[in-house]
Write a protein that holds these residues in place. Structure first.
Motif, PDB file in Angstrom:
ATOM      1  N   CYS D  97       0.831  -1.204   0.000  1.00 55.92           N
ATOM      2  CA  CYS D  97       0.000   0.000   0.000  1.00 55.92           C
ATOM      3  C   CYS D  97       0.862   1.248   0.000  1.00 55.92           C
ATOM      4  O   CYS D  97       1.838   1.322   0.742  1.00 55.92           O
ATOM      5  CB  CYS D  97      -0.854   0.034   1.272  1.00 55.92           C
ATOM      6  SG  CYS D  97      -1.706  -1.516   1.585  1.00 55.92           S
ATOM      7  N   LYS D  98       0.440   2.226  -0.794  1.00 50.69           N
ATOM      8  CA  LYS D  98       1.199   3.475  -0.881  1.00 50.69           C
ATOM      9  C   LYS D  98       0.207   4.627  -0.919  1.00 50.69           C
ATOM     10  O   LYS D  98      -0.727   4.620  -1.740  1.00 50.69           O
ATOM     11  CB  LYS D  98       2.007   3.447  -2.186  1.00 50.69           C
ATOM     12  CG  LYS D  98       3.013   4.549  -2.321  1.00 50.69           C
ATOM     13  CD  LYS D  98       3.844   4.380  -3.600  1.00 50.69           C
ATOM     14  CE  LYS D  98       2.956   4.437  -4.837  1.00 50.69           C
ATOM     15  NZ  LYS D  98       3.700   4.489  -6.109  1.00 50.69           N
ATOM     16  N   LEU D  99       0.382   5.611  -0.058  1.00 49.21           N
ATOM     17  CA  LEU D  99      -0.492   6.786  -0.092  1.00 49.21           C
ATOM     18  C   LEU D  99      -0.044   7.692  -1.238  1.00 49.21           C
ATOM     19  O   LEU D  99       1.148   7.931  -1.421  1.00 49.21           O
ATOM     20  CB  LEU D  99      -0.434   7.529   1.245  1.00 49.21           C
ATOM     21  CG  LEU D  99      -0.802   6.674   2.465  1.00 49.21           C
ATOM     22  CD1 LEU D  99      -0.780   7.520   3.724  1.00 49.21           C
ATOM     23  CD2 LEU D  99      -2.148   5.987   2.293  1.00 49.21           C
ATOM     24  N   ILE D 100      -1.013   8.201  -2.009  1.00 52.54           N
ATOM     25  CA  ILE D 100      -0.637   9.087  -3.117  1.00 52.54           C
ATOM     26  C   ILE D 100      -1.068  10.528  -2.870  1.00 52.54           C
ATOM     27  O   ILE D 100      -0.614  11.420  -3.531  1.00 52.54           O
ATOM     28  CB  ILE D 100      -1.140   8.568  -4.484  1.00 52.54           C
ATOM     29  CG1 ILE D 100      -2.647   8.351  -4.516  1.00 52.54           C
ATOM     30  CG2 ILE D 100      -0.415   7.290  -4.867  1.00 52.54           C
ATOM     31  CD1 ILE D 100      -3.171   7.850  -5.860  1.00 52.54           C
ATOM     32  N   LYS D 101      -1.940  10.728  -1.905  1.00 55.18           N
ATOM     33  CA  LYS D 101      -2.212  12.090  -1.447  1.00 55.18           C
ATOM     34  C   LYS D 101      -2.590  12.066   0.028  1.00 55.18           C
ATOM     35  O   LYS D 101      -3.474  11.311   0.426  1.00 55.18           O
ATOM     36  CB  LYS D 101      -3.360  12.732  -2.222  1.00 55.18           C
ATOM     37  CG  LYS D 101      -3.609  14.151  -1.694  1.00 55.18           C
ATOM     38  CD  LYS D 101      -4.864  14.794  -2.150  1.00 55.18           C
ATOM     39  CE  LYS D 101      -5.032  16.125  -1.439  1.00 55.18           C
ATOM     40  NZ  LYS D 101      -6.218  16.833  -1.951  1.00 55.18           N
ATOM     41  N   THR D 102      -1.921  12.895   0.815  1.00 46.98           N
ATOM     42  CA  THR D 102      -2.293  13.032   2.212  1.00 46.98           C
ATOM     43  C   THR D 102      -2.756  14.464   2.414  1.00 46.98           C
ATOM     44  O   THR D 102      -1.956  15.369   2.627  1.00 46.98           O
ATOM     45  CB  THR D 102      -1.091  12.724   3.130  1.00 46.98           C
ATOM     46  OG1 THR D 102      -0.599  11.421   2.813  1.00 46.98           O
ATOM     47  CG2 THR D 102      -1.509  12.720   4.590  1.00 46.98           C
TER      48      THR D 102
END
Lengths: 135, 135, 135, 135
Positions: D97-102
């Protein structure tokens, strides 16, 4: 809340080059139209996917303006579209839009898209919009 | 398989009005560019959602042509796009596309979209394409 | 085509541990129910997202079986779900499913999910299924 | 921010029945595992779609907790999943899993799901989470 006329004036001013018009605004709903001419065609003689996406996005935006008033900074955060059938080449695209959640921060709606005169949808989209904080 | 040059020629012929160009074709991948001029702007001075959707769709289509050759009747069946950040107003949109499944009937890929010169994505899309039966 | 009873028997045999039941099968449609007990709860005392996704997927699968007959190898290729409102903690989840395209290779449908007794949807999903070639 | 250990303890307490564990937490990322046993199987001998959706949702939730700390009321607003290949029947599912916008209000991430030991993804998901206002 805003009327069909107010929304049409707003959109014509903000997007003067847009081929879309707002045919109806109702409670949590809108009907929009994308004029189809030769520039919208792609291989196989049909209307392009981006034309359908543009109509879906504009239609949901119009339904939101109808619901919460002229809020120019509402922004699309997600759009999911399924292409169902080949649109007719020479027919306007009609988007029938219905809001399914009107939250304080997020508004979500769905759109069925048709080639004018045929009641089988050519595409179906669901979109989410973030609304700037209101007073 | 098709080269960047073959794909550029095909797209220029099939979509003569398109503001998109194919910068690179690689293994199961493509980089495309959407020129940004004033007609792509919307309230708030940014690039419109439909421009980003168009770039994503075209980029995945180019990556598919690169993988399976010039197949003009590949059709988009689903596109899901998340809008992440406000694009820069005067910068081209760059779409970096990667196929994640190349099946016999369906091809699925993802796209990260950037304002040229900024490495934080402005949008991310995933698309599915149906491929006509091949011999 | 298959009846509600045939589908219920098939699903009970194939998914003996499933908490879902098929309440109705109609033309291109189905109504399904996910029993809610304490194992479905998450922080904040509501029904979990996976429960809603499971119900949406099962409901579309049931509607497809109703339409094309018992085809155990239909597979989900895409599911997009929007979570709209907090479900009620102690109520069954009801999924009202409608097919929007029945193609030869792909079937697409949408589902509105409700907490039983409340007519405001808690979630809305759209799913695509690939159908194995039929004779 | 929260560590892998803090998140594992939190999730074990909040979801005691969950078959998922958190293998790693990194910057804007997480790796999670869904144990696969016979209850997760469906016709054709593979892992069910809901198992993959559950793993994607939990994995993104874990990555968010790693990024912003233990916030039990983060809620999924949208999940879009594409099923790419048949998972192996007897292998755990691994979600990368990778966050692409926080953002302040919305966090968006993507997940590639694998059958352990095979580097071709079995599914790919993108999810959006609403974060309660923080002080």
């Amino acid at each position: 809340m805003a009327t069909q006329q107010e929304i049409a004036i707003f959109l014509a001013k903000e997007f003067p080059a847009s081929p879309c018009t707002v045919d109806e605004i109702g409670p949590q709903s809108a009907v929009v139209r994308h004029k189809v001419d030769i520039s919208a065609l792609r291989p196989g003689g049909t209307v392009s996917g981006p034309v359908l996406m543009t109509t879906a996005d504009l239609g949901l935006y119009a339904a939101i303006l109808g619901e919460i008033g002229i809020v120019p900074l509402a922004v699309t955060t997600n759009l999911n579209i399924n292409f169902l059938r080949k649109p007719a080449a020479g027919k306007d695209i009609i988007g029938v839009c219905k809001l399914i959640k009107t939250g304080r921060l997020l508004i979500i709606g769905e759109v069925s898209l048709y080639s004018e005169g045929d009641d089988r949808p050519v595409a179906h989209a669901v979109g989410t919009y973030a609304i700037p904080p209101r007073d």
